[in-house]
Design an enzyme around this catalytic site. Structure first.
Site, PDB file in Angstrom:
ATOM      1  N   HIS A 147      -0.669  -7.266 -34.329  1.00  0.00           N
ATOM      2  CA  HIS A 147      -0.647  -6.864 -35.744  1.00  0.00           C
ATOM      3  C   HIS A 147       0.349  -7.716 -36.520  1.00  0.00           C
ATOM      4  O   HIS A 147       0.054  -8.225 -37.610  1.00  0.00           O
ATOM      5  CB  HIS A 147      -0.275  -5.383 -35.837  1.00  0.00           C
ATOM      6  CG  HIS A 147       0.166  -4.921 -37.192  1.00  0.00           C
ATOM      7  ND1 HIS A 147       1.447  -5.118 -37.670  1.00  0.00           N
ATOM      8  CD2 HIS A 147      -0.493  -4.264 -38.179  1.00  0.00           C
ATOM      9  CE1 HIS A 147       1.554  -4.622 -38.889  1.00  0.00           C
ATOM     10  NE2 HIS A 147       0.397  -4.089 -39.217  1.00  0.00           N
ATOM     11  N   SER A 195       4.215   0.828 -37.636  1.00  0.00           N
ATOM     12  CA  SER A 195       4.147   0.007 -38.847  1.00  0.00           C
ATOM     13  C   SER A 195       4.150   0.926 -40.055  1.00  0.00           C
ATOM     14  O   SER A 195       3.525   1.982 -40.046  1.00  0.00           O
ATOM     15  CB  SER A 195       2.885  -0.862 -38.855  1.00  0.00           C
ATOM     16  OG  SER A 195       2.866  -1.713 -39.983  1.00  0.00           O
ATOM     17  N   GLY A 247      18.328   4.627 -38.748  1.00  0.00           N
ATOM     18  CA  GLY A 247      18.411   3.614 -39.794  1.00  0.00           C
ATOM     19  C   GLY A 247      17.255   3.747 -40.768  1.00  0.00           C
ATOM     20  O   GLY A 247      16.740   4.831 -41.018  1.00  0.00           O
ATOM     21  N   GLY A 277      18.624   6.641 -33.295  1.00  0.00           N
ATOM     22  CA  GLY A 277      18.554   5.529 -34.235  1.00  0.00           C
ATOM     23  C   GLY A 277      18.038   6.007 -35.575  1.00  0.00           C
ATOM     24  O   GLY A 277      16.825   6.166 -35.758  1.00  0.00           O
ATOM     25  N   LYS A 334       0.833  -3.831 -31.496  1.00  0.00           N
ATOM     26  CA  LYS A 334       1.724  -4.054 -32.639  1.00  0.00           C
ATOM     27  C   LYS A 334       2.142  -5.516 -32.731  1.00  0.00           C
ATOM     28  O   LYS A 334       2.301  -6.072 -33.825  1.00  0.00           O
ATOM     29  CB  LYS A 334       2.960  -3.161 -32.511  1.00  0.00           C
ATOM     30  CG  LYS A 334       4.003  -3.333 -33.617  1.00  0.00           C
ATOM     31  CD  LYS A 334       3.432  -3.068 -34.999  1.00  0.00           C
ATOM     32  CE  LYS A 334       4.510  -2.850 -36.048  1.00  0.00           C
ATOM     33  NZ  LYS A 334       5.581  -3.838 -36.074  1.00  0.00           N
ATOM     34  N   GLY A 351      14.058   4.876 -38.534  1.00  0.00           N
ATOM     35  CA  GLY A 351      14.297   6.105 -37.804  1.00  0.00           C
ATOM     36  C   GLY A 351      14.687   7.278 -38.689  1.00  0.00           C
ATOM     37  O   GLY A 351      14.228   8.408 -38.484  1.00  0.00           O
TER      38      GLY A 351
END
Length: 314
Positions: A167, A112, A9, A7, A164, A12
């Site tokens: 978060h 993040s 994108g 991945g 996360k 990534g």
């Protein structure tokens, strides 16, 4: 260290670049052959030396589940799969148990940092065994920001994505507070320089933050947010956070209200939601809906994902 990354994108691709800059050997796979190093998952696994480590950065849900299932048939005992997307922690626990039966390790990592992570580093929240986390430590040290903070081994499998998730729930509440404050300032003639008021809070105040910096940046680009519609999507993590609060009888009035406010944004053109949309575009390159009906990523966005985007704040 050698690692496979699936991945490439917005997130990534930048993570692969940061790892390469840090001296790691990254073998990347993406459905877009223009950015992929190999032609298939099988090719990726064959390029990696055992014991292998493969990091997945694809949309949560079915795409992640399908990728893990496919990899489980290709990998061998002693290999590790890392899920760095925004998966539900319940899915992590299921994947961990299934892979353990094949003697394949599993680590979930909440990531993040958005489109700024390449230069600034990524905050990483990891779940897994101490042995697997230690083995991957060189990767984590390169991806995290410089300094003592930015990485936590949050607990066992599922803990990284749970941390996360919370978060992102907090992020919902913070963005909503900034957005409501902006709408109130705009609604009165008392304050004549609304962007200047926000800019004045960036230093020396208790609400100074990266989100505030991005808000000021968004207002500098479009002081009235006239080019945006007051429409903001919600990620699965916002809903999961509220559901977890219900499951554990923990009151989350601010986060829950922020989630419901996003639901409301889809009914009318909410002024506060214009700011939410602007902030999501600023920190994550998320698509925005313009007043002319067009959907775009913003002038400074690095471009669309080469895989369908993970719909979540990062």
């Amino acid at each position: 260290m050698q690692i496979g990354l699936i991945g490439l994108g917005k997130m990534g691709g930048n993570m692969a670049e940061r790892l390469r800059r840090g001296g790691h050997d990254v073998v990347g796979y993406d459905r877009d052959p223009k950015v992929s190093d190999v032609g298939s998952l099988k090719d990726l696994v064959e390029r990696l030396e055992a014991p292998r480590a493969v990091w997945i950065m694809v949309p949560a849900g079915d795409p992640t589940r399908a990728t893990i299932n496919h990899l489980s048939e290709l990998l061998a005992a002693g290999d590790i799969i890392i899920d760095g997307g925004n998966s539900h922690y319940v899915d992590d626990q299921k994947h961990g148990a299934e892979l353990a039966a094949r003697n394949v390790g599993f680590v979930d990592v909440g990531v993040s940092g958005g489109v700024w992570g390449l230069e600034n580093g990524y905050a990483l929240m990891a779940g897994g065994t101490a042995e697997d986390i230690q083995r991957l430590r060189p990767i984590f040290e390169t991806l995290k920001p410089v300094g003592a903070d930015g990485f936590v081994h949050a607990g066992g499998i599922g803990a990284g994505h749970f941390a996360k998730m919370v978060h992102n729930g907090i992020e919902y509440g913070m963005m909503q507070a900034f957005a409501e404050g902006w709408e109130l300032l705009e609604a009165t003639d008392i304050v004549t320089d609304v962007p200047g008021a926000f800019a004045s809070w960036r230093h020396g105040t208790v609400i100074r933050s990266w989100l505030l910096d991005l808000l000021v940046r968004a207002l500098k680009e479009d002081p009235e947010l006239a080019e945006l519609k007051g429409y903001a999507q919600d990620s699965g993590e916002g809903r999961w956070t509220v559901q977890a609060a219900v499951d554990h009888a923990v009151p989350l009035p601010v986060i829950t209200a922020a989630l419901f406010a996003r639901f409301a944004s889809r009914q009318d053109d909410s002024p506060a939601m214009k700011m939410i949309a602007a902030l999501r575009n600023q920190f994550g390159g998320h698509a925005v809906n313009a007043v002319d009906g067009q959907t775009g990523l913003g002038a400074d966005s690095p471009g669309a994902d080469t895989v369908p985007p993970v719909e979540a704040e990062n």
